[in-house]
Design a protein around this motif. Structure first.
Motif, PDB file in Angstrom:
ATOM      1  N   LYS A  23       0.813  -1.224   0.000  1.00 49.27           N
ATOM      2  CA  LYS A  23       0.000   0.000   0.000  1.00 49.27           C
ATOM      3  C   LYS A  23       0.845   1.272   0.000  1.00 49.27           C
ATOM      4  CE  LYS A  23      -3.536   2.510   2.422  1.00 49.27           C
ATOM      5  NZ  LYS A  23      -3.944   3.016   3.665  1.00 49.27           N
ATOM      6  N   ILE A  24       2.004   1.221   0.632  1.00 44.32           N
ATOM      7  CA  ILE A  24       2.828   2.425   0.760  1.00 44.32           C
ATOM      8  C   ILE A  24       4.067   2.392  -0.138  1.00 44.32           C
ATOM      9  CG2 ILE A  24       2.047   3.017   3.084  1.00 44.32           C
ATOM     10  CD1 ILE A  24       4.500   1.561   4.181  1.00 44.32           C
ATOM     11  N   GLY A  79       1.113   6.593   2.198  1.00 43.99           N
ATOM     12  CA  GLY A  79       0.535   5.723   1.182  1.00 43.99           C
ATOM     13  C   GLY A  79       0.334   6.427  -0.145  1.00 43.99           C
ATOM     14  N   SER A  81      -1.001   5.226  -4.533  1.00 43.81           N
ATOM     15  CA  SER A  81      -1.347   4.171  -5.478  1.00 43.81           C
ATOM     16  C   SER A  81      -0.600   4.427  -6.782  1.00 43.81           C
ATOM     17  CB  SER A  81      -2.856   4.173  -5.744  1.00 43.81           C
ATOM     18  OG  SER A  81      -3.222   5.351  -6.445  1.00 43.81           O
TER      19      SER A  81
END
Length: 101
Positions: A23-24, A79, A81
């Motif tokens: 996620k991060i 985080g 994406s």
């Protein structure tokens, strides 16, 4: 016989095809085979983008370098994406110096 070879992870549209193992964290594998190095070169990298890349770490740390490739892992504590990285125009600029004979 030494050579300087440089590139970017951005494609012709300016986008990098990031992968996201966590996620991060996002990652990208860089293909340097066109450079023709015969041994592992010295590679210098930087994250380029329009925003938020100043909040990251890992953009200058090269992993698993070979004569033909290396990997980069970008970490952002809050985080992100792959879509964020694309929207923020992130890519890796790189310069490699090594031997070709």
């Amino acid at each position: 016989c030494s050579k300087v070879c440089a590139g970017t992870t951005a494609d012709s549209s300016g986008t990098t095809a990031w992968k996201q193992p966590f996620k991060i964290t996002i990652t990208f594998s860089v293909d340097m085979s066109a450079c023709g190095f015969v041994a592992v070169p010295t590679v210098t990298t930087a994250v380029e983008g329009s925003t938020n890349h100043w909040q990251t770490t890992g953009g200058s740390e090269v992993y698993g370098a070979t004569a033909t490739s290396f990997h980069i892992y970008i970490y952002k504590a809050s985080g992100m994406s792959t879509t964020d990285a694309e929207n923020w125009n992130w890519n890796i600029e790189w310069v490699a110096v090594g031997y070709t004979c």
